[in-house]
Write an enzyme that holds these catalytic residues in place. Structure first.
Site, mmCIF file in Angstrom:
data_model
loop_
_atom_site.group_PDB
_atom_site.id
_atom_site.type_symbol
_atom_site.label_atom_id
_atom_site.label_comp_id
_atom_site.label_asym_id
_atom_site.label_seq_id
_atom_site.Cartn_x
_atom_site.Cartn_y
_atom_site.Cartn_z
ATOM 1 N N HIS A 1 42.112 39.643 42.406
ATOM 2 C CA HIS A 1 42.305 40.612 43.478
ATOM 3 C C HIS A 1 43.807 40.770 43.714
ATOM 4 O O HIS A 1 44.516 39.782 43.933
ATOM 5 C CB HIS A 1 41.668 40.106 44.774
ATOM 6 C CG HIS A 1 40.172 40.180 44.796
ATOM 7 N ND1 HIS A 1 39.378 39.623 43.826
ATOM 8 C CD2 HIS A 1 39.328 40.723 45.713
ATOM 9 C CE1 HIS A 1 38.104 39.831 44.132
ATOM 10 N NE2 HIS A 1 38.042 40.499 45.269
ATOM 11 N N HIS B 1 32.771 44.464 40.019
ATOM 12 C CA HIS B 1 33.404 43.824 41.186
ATOM 13 C C HIS B 1 32.371 43.702 42.304
ATOM 14 O O HIS B 1 32.234 44.602 43.142
ATOM 15 C CB HIS B 1 34.611 44.656 41.639
ATOM 16 C CG HIS B 1 35.481 43.979 42.645
ATOM 17 N ND1 HIS B 1 36.749 43.512 42.362
ATOM 18 C CD2 HIS B 1 35.279 43.672 43.954
ATOM 19 C CE1 HIS B 1 37.280 42.967 43.441
ATOM 20 N NE2 HIS B 1 36.393 43.060 44.428
ATOM 21 N N GLU C 1 45.278 45.312 47.019
ATOM 22 C CA GLU C 1 44.383 45.891 48.012
ATOM 23 C C GLU C 1 45.151 46.056 49.315
ATOM 24 O O GLU C 1 45.056 47.092 49.968
ATOM 25 C CB GLU C 1 43.163 44.996 48.219
ATOM 26 C CG GLU C 1 42.170 45.512 49.248
ATOM 27 C CD GLU C 1 41.005 44.552 49.491
ATOM 28 O OE1 GLU C 1 40.029 44.971 50.133
ATOM 29 O OE2 GLU C 1 41.077 43.386 49.046
ATOM 30 N N HIS D 1 30.768 40.597 44.943
ATOM 31 C CA HIS D 1 30.694 39.223 45.443
ATOM 32 C C HIS D 1 29.233 38.912 45.788
ATOM 33 O O HIS D 1 28.621 39.632 46.582
ATOM 34 C CB HIS D 1 31.558 39.065 46.692
ATOM 35 C CG HIS D 1 33.003 39.342 46.450
ATOM 36 N ND1 HIS D 1 33.913 38.351 46.135
ATOM 37 C CD2 HIS D 1 33.717 40.497 46.466
ATOM 38 C CE1 HIS D 1 35.112 38.876 45.975
ATOM 39 N NE2 HIS D 1 35.016 40.187 46.160
#
Length: 333
Positions: free
Chosen positions: A198, A18, A201, A20
């Site tokens: 996602h 994970h 969260e 970005h």
């Protein structure tokens, strides 16, 4: 735990699922690129040179402002090298990074192919030079809406293969619903891409259930809010859904007030498969070594725990089996 044991832990080979790519950009790299291009990034950095943001929504706007200086495939090639050098320095042997055609060519398939070629070529050179293997996952951006997501999914479907291996969704979890993006996920699945999203969260356990049941994902980005519903935790454990947890990110953004309150340990104890990643490391003042160190200090995890985390990540990786088995041979027995 003595310091020698801790030192062995933080130097273990690691796998990160994970990450970005833009969010992993060192601040100095972005500042240098902005200077080259005469782009004003006032408000993006603090006086000490780090990224400046107040909360999650502001973080997203700062992220997109920093990304605005990345304008060409060559910019992304340079970024990829900088990110992989940092990852390799933290003993990462395998990494999957999120790539968005919205940032790489504006959703145009032809432009996206140019960006992807530059990123992949750089990644292959880094694998030869640094011993780190990278694979790409296209992400649509949730707060850009379902129509934009379809363009991202088309880009993903047109370039699916042995390097571009997955499709997912990032962005503001508080915008829309998971099911709004089902068309894009179906398109990616039909192209042979594996799926993550996602979820959980910021929103609660129902968001995690929706991602699994309505989008058919096999991994969840974050997913930590699932802990609020035993039935959702049981579902994750029974179905073998893997959570890409990012503890340091969650603490900095205020999902949990401190690491000791983070549910990663409780989720593991409940039989949920969890992995550890950094998310957007320079934004959150973390690295993979730092994640290992703080988790070891907080939860008392030893080398066996972290090797289990790494094997879980490699088993859940979207790469081909031959790559997976080669990487597993690099882990201590």
């Amino acid at each position: 735990m003595d310091e020698d044991q801790l030192d062995r832990i933080i130097r273990l080979p690691k796998a990160e699922l994970h990450l970005h790519v833009e969010g992993a950009a060192p601040p100095a790299f972005i500042r240098g690129l902005a200077k080259e291009k005469s782009v004003n990034l006032s408000g993006v950095f603090r006086e000490d040179g780090s990224y400046a943001f107040r909360d999650f929504v502001h973080f997203l706007s700062v992220y997109e402002a920093a990304t605005s200086v990345l304008k060409t495939p060559e910019d992304y090639a340079r970024l990829t090298r900088a990110v992989l050098e940092e990852s390799a320095a933290n003993d990462v042997i395998y990494c999957e990074t999120f790539l968005s055609p919205d940032f790489c060519g504006g959703g145009d398939v032809s432009a996206w192919q140019d960006y992807l070629h530059a990123i992949r070529e750089t990644a292959e050179a880094a694998e030869r030079d640094l011993g780190i293997t990278l694979r790409g996952i296209v992400t649509c951006i949730r707060h850009f809406g379902p129509d934009k997501a379809k363009l991202a999914a088309l880009c993903a479907a047109e370039t699916a293969g042995d390097w571009l291996v997955g499709f997912g969704m990032a962005g503001d979890e508080n915008k829309g619903r998971q099911r709004d993006f089902a068309y894009s996920f179906d398109m990616a699945r039909e192209a042979g891409l594996r799926l993550t999203s996602h979820a959980g969260e910021w929103r609660g356990p129902s968001e995690v259930r929706e991602a699994v049941e309505d989008l058919g994902v096999e991994r969840i980005g974050h997913g930590v809010r699932a802990v609020g519903d035993p039935a959702v935790v049981e579902m994750l454990a029974e179905r073998g859904i893997v959570l890409e947890t990012c503890p340091g990110s969650n603490v900095v953004l205020g999902v949990y007030p401190r690491l000791a309150d983070h549910p990663v340990q409780r989720l593991r104890e409940a039989g949920v498969k969890v992995t550890v990643s950094t998310d957007d490391p320079p934004f959150f003042h973390t690295t993979m070594r730092r994640e290992y160190e703080t988790l070891a200090r907080t939860f008392g995890w030893d080398e066996a725990d972290f090797l289990d985390i790494t094997r879980t990540a490699l088993d859940a990786a979207f790469c081909d089996d031959a790559t997976r088995e080669t990487l597993k041979k690099r882990l201590p027995t």
